[in-house]
Design a protein around this motif. Structure first.
Motif, PDB file in Angstrom:
ATOM      1  N   HIS A   6     -12.153  20.650  10.419  1.00  0.00           N
ATOM      2  CA  HIS A   6     -11.502  19.673  11.300  1.00  0.00           C
ATOM      3  C   HIS A   6     -12.395  18.446  11.483  1.00  0.00           C
ATOM      4  CE1 HIS A   6      -8.736  22.885  13.294  1.00  0.00           C
ATOM      5  NE2 HIS A   6      -8.634  22.844  11.972  1.00  0.00           N
ATOM      6  N   VAL A   7     -13.677  18.669  11.609  1.00  0.00           N
ATOM      7  CA  VAL A   7     -14.619  17.554  11.727  1.00  0.00           C
ATOM      8  C   VAL A   7     -14.611  16.729  10.444  1.00  0.00           C
ATOM      9  CG1 VAL A   7     -17.074  16.962  11.936  1.00  0.00           C
ATOM     10  CG2 VAL A   7     -16.063  18.688  13.445  1.00  0.00           C
ATOM     11  N   ASP A   8     -14.624  17.401   9.304  1.00  0.00           N
ATOM     12  CA  ASP A   8     -14.575  16.693   8.019  1.00  0.00           C
ATOM     13  C   ASP A   8     -13.287  15.878   7.882  1.00  0.00           C
ATOM     14  OD1 ASP A   8     -17.043  17.703   7.332  1.00  0.00           O
ATOM     15  OD2 ASP A   8     -16.243  19.268   6.007  1.00  0.00           O
ATOM     16  N   ALA A   9     -12.178  16.440   8.336  1.00  0.00           N
ATOM     17  CA  ALA A   9     -10.898  15.720   8.273  1.00  0.00           C
ATOM     18  C   ALA A   9     -10.944  14.461   9.131  1.00  0.00           C
ATOM     19  CB  ALA A   9      -9.754  16.624   8.708  1.00  0.00           C
ATOM     20  N   ALA A  10     -11.502  14.570  10.318  1.00  0.00           N
ATOM     21  CA  ALA A  10     -11.611  13.398  11.198  1.00  0.00           C
ATOM     22  C   ALA A  10     -12.507  12.340  10.564  1.00  0.00           C
ATOM     23  CB  ALA A  10     -12.146  13.810  12.560  1.00  0.00           C
ATOM     24  N   LEU A  11     -13.613  12.760   9.986  1.00  0.00           N
ATOM     25  CA  LEU A  11     -14.530  11.824   9.347  1.00  0.00           C
ATOM     26  C   LEU A  11     -13.862  11.125   8.156  1.00  0.00           C
ATOM     27  CD1 LEU A  11     -17.356  10.653   9.329  1.00  0.00           C
ATOM     28  CD2 LEU A  11     -18.092  12.594   7.948  1.00  0.00           C
ATOM     29  N   GLN A  12     -13.100  11.854   7.380  1.00  0.00           N
ATOM     30  CA  GLN A  12     -12.385  11.254   6.252  1.00  0.00           C
ATOM     31  C   GLN A  12     -11.354  10.237   6.735  1.00  0.00           C
ATOM     32  OE1 GLN A  12     -10.797  14.528   4.012  1.00  0.00           O
ATOM     33  NE2 GLN A  12     -12.801  15.145   3.245  1.00  0.00           N
ATOM     34  N   ARG A  13     -10.683  10.547   7.820  1.00  0.00           N
ATOM     35  CA  ARG A  13      -9.678   9.621   8.349  1.00  0.00           C
ATOM     36  C   ARG A  13     -10.330   8.337   8.843  1.00  0.00           C
ATOM     37  NH1 ARG A  13      -5.012  13.136  11.383  1.00  0.00           N
ATOM     38  NH2 ARG A  13      -4.678  14.621   9.689  1.00  0.00           N
ATOM     39  N   VAL A  14     -11.450   8.464   9.542  1.00  0.00           N
ATOM     40  CA  VAL A  14     -12.167   7.269  10.013  1.00  0.00           C
ATOM     41  C   VAL A  14     -12.601   6.427   8.818  1.00  0.00           C
ATOM     42  CG1 VAL A  14     -14.232   6.430  11.204  1.00  0.00           C
ATOM     43  CG2 VAL A  14     -12.949   8.346  12.155  1.00  0.00           C
ATOM     44  N   SER A  15     -13.121   7.083   7.800  1.00  0.00           N
ATOM     45  CA  SER A  15     -13.577   6.367   6.606  1.00  0.00           C
ATOM     46  C   SER A  15     -12.439   5.599   5.945  1.00  0.00           C
ATOM     47  CB  SER A  15     -14.177   7.347   5.598  1.00  0.00           C
ATOM     48  OG  SER A  15     -15.265   8.016   6.161  1.00  0.00           O
ATOM     49  N   LEU A  16     -11.307   6.259   5.795  1.00  0.00           N
ATOM     50  CA  LEU A  16     -10.150   5.614   5.181  1.00  0.00           C
ATOM     51  C   LEU A  16      -9.698   4.404   5.986  1.00  0.00           C
ATOM     52  CD1 LEU A  16      -7.783   5.502   3.161  1.00  0.00           C
ATOM     53  CD2 LEU A  16      -6.566   7.053   4.688  1.00  0.00           C
ATOM     54  N   LEU A  17      -9.565   4.569   7.285  1.00  0.00           N
ATOM     55  CA  LEU A  17      -9.073   3.473   8.112  1.00  0.00           C
ATOM     56  C   LEU A  17     -10.079   2.339   8.213  1.00  0.00           C
ATOM     57  CD1 LEU A  17      -7.179   5.532  10.787  1.00  0.00           C
ATOM     58  CD2 LEU A  17      -6.228   4.192   8.916  1.00  0.00           C
ATOM     59  N   ALA A  18     -11.371   2.651   8.182  1.00  0.00           N
ATOM     60  CA  ALA A  18     -12.393   1.598   8.175  1.00  0.00           C
ATOM     61  C   ALA A  18     -12.307   0.804   6.875  1.00  0.00           C
ATOM     62  CB  ALA A  18     -13.780   2.207   8.342  1.00  0.00           C
ATOM     63  N   PHE A  19     -12.026   1.498   5.789  1.00  0.00           N
ATOM     64  CA  PHE A  19     -11.880   0.838   4.494  1.00  0.00           C
ATOM     65  C   PHE A  19     -10.670  -0.095   4.487  1.00  0.00           C
ATOM     66  CE2 PHE A  19     -10.222   0.774   0.125  1.00  0.00           C
ATOM     67  CZ  PHE A  19     -11.319   0.236  -0.526  1.00  0.00           C
ATOM     68  N   LEU A  20      -9.596   0.305   5.145  1.00  0.00           N
ATOM     69  CA  LEU A  20      -8.352  -0.472   5.134  1.00  0.00           C
ATOM     70  C   LEU A  20      -8.320  -1.592   6.178  1.00  0.00           C
ATOM     71  CD1 LEU A  20      -5.798   2.446   4.697  1.00  0.00           C
ATOM     72  CD2 LEU A  20      -6.570   0.815   2.960  1.00  0.00           C
ATOM     73  N   TYR A  21      -9.165  -1.505   7.193  1.00  0.00           N
ATOM     74  CA  TYR A  21      -9.131  -2.488   8.283  1.00  0.00           C
ATOM     75  C   TYR A  21      -9.718  -3.828   7.823  1.00  0.00           C
ATOM     76  CZ  TYR A  21      -9.855  -4.822  12.694  1.00  0.00           C
ATOM     77  OH  TYR A  21      -9.808  -5.738  13.721  1.00  0.00           O
ATOM     78  N   TYR A  22      -9.124  -4.906   8.294  1.00  0.00           N
ATOM     79  CA  TYR A  22      -9.670  -6.244   8.107  1.00  0.00           C
ATOM     80  C   TYR A  22      -9.285  -7.060   9.336  1.00  0.00           C
ATOM     81  CZ  TYR A  22      -4.912  -7.155   6.482  1.00  0.00           C
ATOM     82  OH  TYR A  22      -3.544  -7.240   6.391  1.00  0.00           O
ATOM     83  N   PRO A  23     -10.095  -8.047   9.711  1.00  0.00           N
ATOM     84  CA  PRO A  23      -9.888  -8.766  10.973  1.00  0.00           C
ATOM     85  C   PRO A  23      -8.503  -9.393  11.151  1.00  0.00           C
ATOM     86  CG  PRO A  23     -12.046  -9.271  10.097  1.00  0.00           C
ATOM     87  CD  PRO A  23     -11.322  -8.469   9.046  1.00  0.00           C
ATOM     88  N   GLU A  24      -7.853  -9.803  10.066  1.00  0.00           N
ATOM     89  CA  GLU A  24      -6.547 -10.460  10.163  1.00  0.00           C
ATOM     90  C   GLU A  24      -5.380  -9.480  10.121  1.00  0.00           C
ATOM     91  OE1 GLU A  24      -8.765 -11.260   7.614  1.00  0.00           O
ATOM     92  OE2 GLU A  24      -9.721 -12.880   8.716  1.00  0.00           O
ATOM     93  N   VAL A  25      -5.637  -8.202  10.206  1.00  0.00           N
ATOM     94  CA  VAL A  25      -4.562  -7.212  10.101  1.00  0.00           C
ATOM     95  C   VAL A  25      -3.489  -7.444  11.169  1.00  0.00           C
ATOM     96  CG1 VAL A  25      -5.650  -5.406  11.510  1.00  0.00           C
ATOM     97  CG2 VAL A  25      -4.053  -4.768   9.705  1.00  0.00           C
ATOM     98  N   HIS A  26      -3.885  -7.923  12.331  1.00  0.00           N
ATOM     99  CA  HIS A  26      -2.911  -8.173  13.401  1.00  0.00           C
ATOM    100  C   HIS A  26      -1.946  -9.306  13.045  1.00  0.00           C
ATOM    101  CE1 HIS A  26      -4.898  -5.444  16.161  1.00  0.00           C
ATOM    102  NE2 HIS A  26      -6.043  -5.977  15.792  1.00  0.00           N
ATOM    103  N   VAL A  27      -2.415 -10.237  12.252  1.00  0.00           N
ATOM    104  CA  VAL A  27      -1.568 -11.349  11.811  1.00  0.00           C
ATOM    105  C   VAL A  27      -0.612 -10.873  10.719  1.00  0.00           C
ATOM    106  CG1 VAL A  27      -1.553 -13.622  10.699  1.00  0.00           C
ATOM    107  CG2 VAL A  27      -3.311 -13.068  12.401  1.00  0.00           C
ATOM    108  N   ASP A  28      -1.143 -10.136   9.766  1.00  0.00           N
ATOM    109  CA  ASP A  28      -0.340  -9.661   8.641  1.00  0.00           C
ATOM    110  C   ASP A  28       0.607  -8.531   9.022  1.00  0.00           C
ATOM    111  OD1 ASP A  28      -1.666 -11.508   7.093  1.00  0.00           O
ATOM    112  OD2 ASP A  28      -3.108 -10.062   6.309  1.00  0.00           O
ATOM    113  N   GLU A  29       0.208  -7.726   9.984  1.00  0.00           N
ATOM    114  CA  GLU A  29       1.019  -6.594  10.446  1.00  0.00           C
ATOM    115  C   GLU A  29       1.083  -6.640  11.979  1.00  0.00           C
ATOM    116  OE1 GLU A  29       0.015  -2.755   8.776  1.00  0.00           O
ATOM    117  OE2 GLU A  29      -1.012  -3.761   7.128  1.00  0.00           O
ATOM    118  N   PRO A  30       2.029  -7.382  12.539  1.00  0.00           N
ATOM    119  CA  PRO A  30       2.103  -7.550  13.987  1.00  0.00           C
ATOM    120  C   PRO A  30       2.227  -6.232  14.769  1.00  0.00           C
ATOM    121  CG  PRO A  30       3.563  -9.097  12.897  1.00  0.00           C
ATOM    122  CD  PRO A  30       3.044  -8.167  11.844  1.00  0.00           C
ATOM    123  N   ASP A  31       2.721  -5.187  14.131  1.00  0.00           N
ATOM    124  CA  ASP A  31       2.859  -3.897  14.805  1.00  0.00           C
ATOM    125  C   ASP A  31       1.594  -3.046  14.726  1.00  0.00           C
ATOM    126  OD1 ASP A  31       5.451  -4.534  15.433  1.00  0.00           O
ATOM    127  OD2 ASP A  31       6.317  -3.467  13.726  1.00  0.00           O
TER     128      ASP A  31
END
Length: 89
Positions: A6-31
């Protein structure tokens, strides 16, 4: 203690979302919602108590937005939650 998988799954999810995040995401995806991303990362850690959950939620959100700054802190926090691996064979 939480199961290591479960810890490994959480760590993988954080890694994936950190990889996908960018500062303008709120502009490109208002939701877009960082809170939703953190909820997704916390799903495998459902066993945590309220105080543990709150402090970890904040840290995971920071790690998604700025992984360079928070990756080590998240890794340590998550691995400390894991139950020791069984040595039985």
């Amino acid at each position: 203690m939480i199961d290591r998988d479960h810890v490994d799954a959480a760590l993988q999810r954080v890694s994936l979302l950190a990889f996908l995040y960018y500062p303008e995401v709120h502009v490109d995806e208002p939701d877009y919602s960082l809170s939703d991303d953190v909820d997704f990362c916390m799903e495998p850690l459902a066993e945590l108590t309220g105080d543990e959950r709150n402090s970890l939620r904040d840290l995971l959100g920071r790690a998604i937005i700025d992984p360079s700054e928070y990756r080590e802190e998240v890794f340590i926090a998550l691995t400390e939650l894991a139950a020791p691996a069984s040595t039985e064979q």
